[in-house]
Design a protein around this motif. Structure first.
Motif, short mmCIF file in Angstrom:
data_model
loop_
_atom_site.label_atom_id
_atom_site.label_comp_id
_atom_site.label_asym_id
_atom_site.label_seq_id
_atom_site.Cartn_x
_atom_site.Cartn_y
_atom_site.Cartn_z
N HIS A 37 -2.86 0.15 1.70
CA HIS A 37 -1.59 0.85 1.96
C HIS A 37 -1.64 2.20 1.24
O HIS A 37 -1.77 2.25 0.01
CB HIS A 37 -0.41 0.02 1.45
CG HIS A 37 0.91 0.71 1.59
ND1 HIS A 37 1.64 0.69 2.76
CD2 HIS A 37 1.61 1.48 0.72
CE1 HIS A 37 2.74 1.40 2.60
NE2 HIS A 37 2.75 1.89 1.37
N GLN A 46 7.00 -4.67 -1.06
CA GLN A 46 7.38 -4.03 0.21
C GLN A 46 8.85 -4.27 0.57
O GLN A 46 9.40 -3.54 1.37
CB GLN A 46 6.45 -4.50 1.33
CG GLN A 46 5.02 -4.00 1.09
CD GLN A 46 4.19 -3.83 2.33
OE1 GLN A 46 4.30 -4.61 3.27
NE2 GLN A 46 3.34 -2.81 2.34
N SER A 76 0.01 5.86 0.16
CA SER A 76 1.30 6.53 -0.05
C SER A 76 1.05 7.84 -0.77
O SER A 76 -0.08 8.14 -1.14
CB SER A 76 2.23 5.66 -0.89
OG SER A 76 1.93 5.84 -2.26
N ASP A 83 6.98 2.57 -0.77
CA ASP A 83 6.13 3.66 -0.29
C ASP A 83 5.75 4.65 -1.38
O ASP A 83 5.35 5.77 -1.09
CB ASP A 83 6.79 4.37 0.89
CG ASP A 83 6.62 3.55 2.16
OD1 ASP A 83 5.53 2.95 2.32
OD2 ASP A 83 7.58 3.45 2.94
#
Ligand code: ZN
Length: 422
Positions: free
Chosen positions: A89, A147, A91, A153
């Motif tokens: 993930h 999350q 960010s 994020d």
């Protein structure tokens, strides 16, 4: 408990996940994923791919190269690897976190220990329940909780699940090295080193070696004196190797396996032993290796016998660094907020955390569940710790994402004045 409204609701959500986490751990532990059992590893990869695909992240299966191994009869073969699973993930946040654990276990498909059973309402026994399928469930739920929070994020993270840690990560070593280079800190989900939840501080280093002795086969009755016994020569070497114990501070030398011979009425022409050495001081590695070499070459001087030494020190010691101490300080603050005790102690066990630390990635490597008797058929997992440990990781990740916990490796502090370590 009041930490921050948003964090609090994510942490409360984790508290409700115990039945699901238990189901996941039992399901995964009932799949045999011994390090060399490729169908089982493939089934585990399918399961994990499915579970981790539910996250807002990119999932990829990574083929790993085959690696050389010595069979029990002394042949060098190239063993195929399972796949690794990467979940990523990205960010804009400044910190990059690696979460790592293995999907393989020490239990092959031919062993009797294959299924999970309940010991009592809070405890299950089964292959890999603590090492490390409980850790896999903890990573998943901690990331789900992250999350669900407002700071989801603000943190870049990647999960790396490898299929070969229990045999020294020979196929996944390059992946680990690359992950160490691109991340700022590592969280590894090996089980606690004691049932009450102690974390591993300093770890010993480890080397695996195999000695293959070849002699001359002969009929034990008709031609005994034409034979040259590989077993007898190896037995001499084993005694000398064992006698190295006590000569190097903090080192232990274990002859853990021995194979040899074909039939009782045949002088054995092949014998193999496997040796595991643990060291606290990396400086002892070349000296010990030199001893093994000298003992092996002594066999080569005997009539009709040859011997070869294979292997290396694959895992350096993991000393308690300033960076690791700083990480433990942050983890303890999270534990305090949750009413959990965070204590640590040194251990002789090794894991991928040794390698990652040696390559410059500070890490805590025992964020998995509380449990014990790992690598035996008494392996157990304390179920409520799945929740406690997932909350501890989730809070750590949320604090890191929010900037409440600012991290940089102490060695980087002079280069990055924009961040101030707490
Ligand atoms: Zn493990």
């Amino acid at each position: 408990m009041w930490i921050m409204p948003d964090f609090d609701s994510s942490l409360q959500w984790i508290a409700d996940q115990l039945p699901r986490m238990r189901t996941l751990v039992e399901r995964w532990s009932n799949i045999n994923s011994g390090s060399c059992h490729r169908p089982g590893l493939a089934a585990m990869t399918d399961e994990l791919d499915h579970a981790f695909s539910q996250l807002n992240a990119q999932t990829a299966r990574i083929d790993l190269p085959p690696f050389p191994t010595i069979t029990d009869d002394g042949q060098t073969v190239r063993q195929p690897s399972g796949q690794a699973l990467s979940v990523h993930h990205e960010s804009a946040g400044p910190t990059r976190v690696l979460l790592n654990i293995h999907m393989d276990t020490v239990y092959g498909p031919d062993q009797p220990f294959q299924t999970v059973r309940e010991i009592d309402a809070d405890t299950i026994n089964g292959p890999g329940v603590a090492d490390a399928k409980g850790g896999l469930a903890i990573i998943l739920v901690a990331l789900e909780a992250l999350q669900r929070s407002d700071v989801a994020d603000q943190l870049t993270w990647e999960v790396l699940i490898n299929p070969d840690e229990e045999i020294g990560s020979p196929g996944s070593i390059d992946l680990l090295r690359q992950a160490a280079a691109r991340n700022d800190l590592g969280l590894l989900y090996e089980p606690s080193i004691s049932p009450d939840g102690l974390f591993a501080a300093a770890r010993k280093g480890s080397g695996n070696f195999t000695v293959v002795v070849c002699g001359q086969a002969a009929h034990a009755g008709r031609a005994f004196h034409d034979g040259r016994s590989a077993i007898v020569a190896l037995a001499d070497l084993v005694q000398s190797v064992h006698a190295l114990n006590g000569q190097f501070d903090g080192a232990t030398i274990n002859v853990g396996q021995i194979h040899g011979g074909t039939a009782i009425n045949t002088v054995p022409d092949r014998a193999v032993c496997r040796i595991n050495i643990r060291i606290t001081d990396q400086a002892h590695a070349p000296e010990l290796e030199q001893h093994l070499r000298a003992l092996t070459s002594r066999i080569n001087q005997r009539d009709g016998l040859t011997a070869e030494l294979h292997g290396s020190f694959h895992c350096p010691p993991k000393p308690m660094s300033d960076a690791a101490l700083q990480l433990f300080g942050h983890l303890r603050a999270c534990g305090d907020a949750l009413g959990q005790t965070v204590e640590w102690a040194d251990t002789g066990g090794v894991c991928d955390g040794n390698k990652l630390a040696a390559w410059g990635l500070p890490n805590i490597d025992t964020l998995g569940p509380r449990g014990g008797a790992i690598h035996s058929d008494r392996e157990f997992l304390i179920l409520p710790s799945l929740v406690g440990r997932a909350q501890l990781s989730a809070l750590f990740l949320m604090k890191l994402a929010s900037g409440q916990l600012k991290w940089m490796s102490p060695s980087d502090q002079s280069m990055h004045p924009k961040s101030i370590a707490q």
